[in-house]
Motif scaffolding. Structure first.
Motif, PDB file in Angstrom:
ATOM      1  N   SER A   9      93.947 -42.999 -70.010  1.00 49.50           N
ATOM      2  CA  SER A   9      93.535 -41.645 -70.378  1.00 49.50           C
ATOM      3  C   SER A   9      92.592 -41.663 -71.566  1.00 49.50           C
ATOM      4  CB  SER A   9      94.754 -40.784 -70.707  1.00 49.50           C
ATOM      5  OG  SER A   9      95.543 -40.616 -69.568  1.00 49.50           O
ATOM      6  N   ALA A  44      99.623 -36.842 -68.000  1.00 43.96           N
ATOM      7  CA  ALA A  44      99.393 -37.995 -67.133  1.00 43.96           C
ATOM      8  C   ALA A  44     100.687 -38.356 -66.416  1.00 43.96           C
ATOM      9  CB  ALA A  44      98.890 -39.180 -67.936  1.00 43.96           C
ATOM     10  N   THR A  49      95.881 -38.068 -63.790  1.00 44.85           N
ATOM     11  CA  THR A  49      95.671 -37.646 -65.167  1.00 44.85           C
ATOM     12  C   THR A  49      95.057 -36.248 -65.113  1.00 44.85           C
ATOM     13  OG1 THR A  49      95.340 -39.903 -65.934  1.00 44.85           O
ATOM     14  CG2 THR A  49      94.458 -38.148 -67.325  1.00 44.85           C
TER      15      THR A  49
END
Length: 159
Positions: A9, A44, A49
């Motif tokens: 992420s 996430a 995500t």
């Protein structure tokens, strides 16, 4: 597993934020331009995500434009990495702009196999492909914003 998702992420967020540095719109946009103004990751899971994109929509005409929704698709080096939709109604006065927040979902599985190659190249082609749905005579229009980002340009120069 959580550490990998956080790393992924963070990496994706860094790349997308750097994409804000240069944008170019292409095609007949009906007097509208669209660009990414901000990005914030909100969650996430193992497979997906989620991020909130702040998208700036600019009216380049003298007449106000009313929108009833939009679809935004994000690609990185030709790979579709996610999309988002909104049914938020907007009215954009002539020669002005406004922002709109759109939740975008990225497939972790789709990106996991290609992220290492992307990071090694340090050069990214990106695109934000938006379809804006208008009210009344405006109809729908497609706006594609694209550009190239070279991560080496953002590294400190040696003295």
């Amino acid at each position: 597993m959580k550490l990998r998702l956080r790393w992924f992420s963070s990496l994706l967020g860094s790349v997308m934020l750097l994409c804000l540095a240069s944008c170019a719109s292409t095609g007949d946009s009906g007097g509208l331009s669209v660009r990414l103004a901000n990005l914030q990751f909100t969650g996430a899971t193992a497979f997906e995500t989620t991020a909130v994109f702040t998208i700036r929509v600019q009216n380049e005409t003298a007449s106000p434009i009313r929108l009833k929704g939009a679809v935004h698709r994000v690609t990185l080096n030709g790979l579709k990495i996610g999309d988002g939709v909104t049914n938020e109604e907007l009215e954009i006065a002539g020669f002005s702009s406004t922002t709109q927040e759109v939740e975008v979902h990225f497939s972790n599985l789709r990106m996991a196999t290609r992220i290492s190659g992307l990071m090694q190249s340090q050069v990214f082609d990106y695109a934000l492909d938006s379809t804006l749905h208008g009210v009344g005579m405006f109809g729908s229009t497609r706006v594609k914003t694209e550009g190239r980002l070279d991560l080496k340009e953002f590294q400190p120069k040696g003295r």
